[in-house]
Design an enzyme around this catalytic site. Structure first.
Site, short mmCIF file in Angstrom:
data_model
loop_
_atom_site.label_atom_id
_atom_site.label_comp_id
_atom_site.label_asym_id
_atom_site.label_seq_id
_atom_site.Cartn_x
_atom_site.Cartn_y
_atom_site.Cartn_z
N GLU A 92 0.84 -1.21 0.00
CA GLU A 92 0.00 0.00 0.00
C GLU A 92 0.88 1.26 0.00
O GLU A 92 0.54 2.26 -0.64
CB GLU A 92 -0.93 0.01 1.22
CG GLU A 92 -1.92 -1.14 1.28
CD GLU A 92 -2.96 -1.11 0.18
OE1 GLU A 92 -3.04 -0.11 -0.57
OE2 GLU A 92 -3.70 -2.10 0.06
N HIS A 95 2.09 1.71 -3.45
CA HIS A 95 1.02 2.30 -4.25
C HIS A 95 0.99 3.81 -4.06
O HIS A 95 0.92 4.58 -5.04
CB HIS A 95 -0.34 1.72 -3.85
CG HIS A 95 -0.46 0.25 -4.05
ND1 HIS A 95 -1.53 -0.49 -3.59
CD2 HIS A 95 0.36 -0.65 -4.67
CE1 HIS A 95 -1.37 -1.76 -3.92
NE2 HIS A 95 -0.23 -1.88 -4.58
N TYR A 99 1.92 7.04 -7.09
CA TYR A 99 1.17 8.20 -7.58
C TYR A 99 2.07 9.44 -7.60
O TYR A 99 1.99 10.26 -8.53
CB TYR A 99 -0.06 8.45 -6.71
CG TYR A 99 -1.00 7.28 -6.64
CD1 TYR A 99 -1.53 6.70 -7.80
CD2 TYR A 99 -1.36 6.72 -5.42
CE1 TYR A 99 -2.39 5.62 -7.74
CE2 TYR A 99 -2.22 5.63 -5.34
CZ TYR A 99 -2.73 5.08 -6.50
OH TYR A 99 -3.57 4.01 -6.43
N GLU A 161 -10.63 -1.49 -0.12
CA GLU A 161 -9.81 -2.14 -1.15
C GLU A 161 -10.62 -2.53 -2.39
O GLU A 161 -10.14 -2.40 -3.52
CB GLU A 161 -9.18 -3.43 -0.58
CG GLU A 161 -8.27 -3.22 0.62
CD GLU A 161 -6.83 -3.05 0.24
OE1 GLU A 161 -6.55 -2.79 -0.94
OE2 GLU A 161 -5.98 -3.19 1.13
N HIS A 198 -5.73 -8.35 -2.09
CA HIS A 198 -5.87 -7.82 -0.74
C HIS A 198 -7.30 -7.97 -0.25
O HIS A 198 -7.56 -8.40 0.88
CB HIS A 198 -5.47 -6.34 -0.69
CG HIS A 198 -4.02 -6.09 -0.95
ND1 HIS A 198 -3.45 -4.84 -0.81
CD2 HIS A 198 -3.01 -6.91 -1.35
CE1 HIS A 198 -2.16 -4.91 -1.12
NE2 HIS A 198 -1.88 -6.17 -1.45
#
Length: 323
Positions: A92, A95, A99, A161, A198
């Site tokens: 996470e 992730h 960005y 999620e 997930h």
């Protein structure tokens, strides 16, 4: 104190560990600079939507990596399950960082600072859903949290999620499916592949907890789950209309959100509640988590194999027989 023991018969926990390892990636693998020409060709309204959905996803991934996975894992007795949750929490954070990798390439740093430092915190629908999810996570700060509290934290995690992320995933998939912003679209695809497992894994943990609850506890969490879903859905519709309204995609995104809300419920072993009309086939294609043969995105596909079990280089490897 006890130590994790992986020397056990293979089961679904082992399967999820291996799948997480197989899917591991970092954002540096994707040359977002290849998207600059496509970015410049977008209208101002399109760029605004793109920036805002990525900023919103960054905030939610920060919450999931910083609170969701760590706090749930504290209340899971099985050390192997805790290990899988910890790995997912680390992903996470990757992730969230990915960005910023896109932002760094496409927009000035001052604008990135505004989006992540001010816009995210000031967007009322975004902060509302983050607050609702965080409330369930923070109940687990108590060492004596009830099993029903752990269950509801898992429900909140699966909703995040498998449901709430997807309003943000829609637009990058929509553009990449048209051959625009394809490298950034590849990053979103990798994130989507992660989130898909997930949601399933945490959903399985939730089902195991629910099976041990008393009849009255199950009735209470069922009611609370229904209320949370309805509240998050109403907020998500408003968020979607505010984000996508100016480019005419809001209705299709809502259908996409409903589809994924049903997926979240199925991950929890619950019946779907929405009957969404079909949404964009371009985005539906992007939901396919099978291997892509480079016919949907133009960059690194989803089926690559990492180089595992590599033998280390030794001194003897540089001793050659002379003719």
């Amino acid at each position: 104190m006890n130590a994790v023991n992986w020397n056990v018969s293979a089961d679904y926990v082992t399967t999820f560990w291996r799948q997480n390892i197989a899917q591991f990636w970092t954002e540096e693998e994707f040359p977002v600079s290849k998207d600059i020409a496509a970015w410049d060709a977008l209208t101002e309204a399109e760029r605004t939507v793109y920036k805002r959905v990525l900023a919103g996803l960054t905030g939610l991934d920060t919450l999931q990596g910083g609170e969701g996975m760590p706090l749930i894992s504290l209340h899971i007795a099985d050390n192997r399950k805790r290990a899988v949750l910890s790995f997912m929490g680390a992903m996470e954070q990757i992730h969230a960082k990915s960005y910023s990798h896109i932002f760094t390439t496409l927009i000035p740093s001052a604008e990135t600072e505004y989006l992540l430092g001010e816009w995210v915190g000031g967007q009322r629908h975004l902060t509302y859903k983050a607050g609702r999810i965080s409330d369930y996570y923070r109940r687990l700060l108590r060492p004596d949290a009830r099993p029903s509290d752990v269950y509801m934290a898992c429900v909140a995690s699966v909703f995040l999620e498998s449901f709430l992320f997807y309003s943000g995933f829609y637009y990058p998939l929509y553009l990449a499916g048209q051959g625009r912003m394809t490298t950034s679209g590849e990053i979103i695809r990798k994130i989507l592949l992660d989130e898909s497992i997930h949601g399933v894994f945490v959903g399985m943990i939730a089902q195991e907890i629910r099976a041990k609850l008393t009849f009255d506890e199950r009735a209470a969490v069922e009611s609370e789950t229904d209320e949370l879903l309805a509240d998050l859905y109403d907020n998500e519709v408003e968020y979607t209309r505010e984000i996508y309204g100016k480019i005419g995609l809001a209705d299709d995104v809502v259908r996409y959100v409903e589809y994924n809300a049903n997926k979240a419920l199925m991950n929890l072993g619950l019946d779907p509640v929405f009957s969404p009309a079909p949404f964009s086939p371009i985005v539906e294609n992007g939901l396919d988590t099978g291997t892509k043969n480079h016919d949907f995105f133009s960059q690194k596909g989803d089926g690559y194999v990492m180089a595992l079990n590599i033998e280390p280089i030794r001194d003897e490897d540089f001793v050659f027989d002379r003719p």
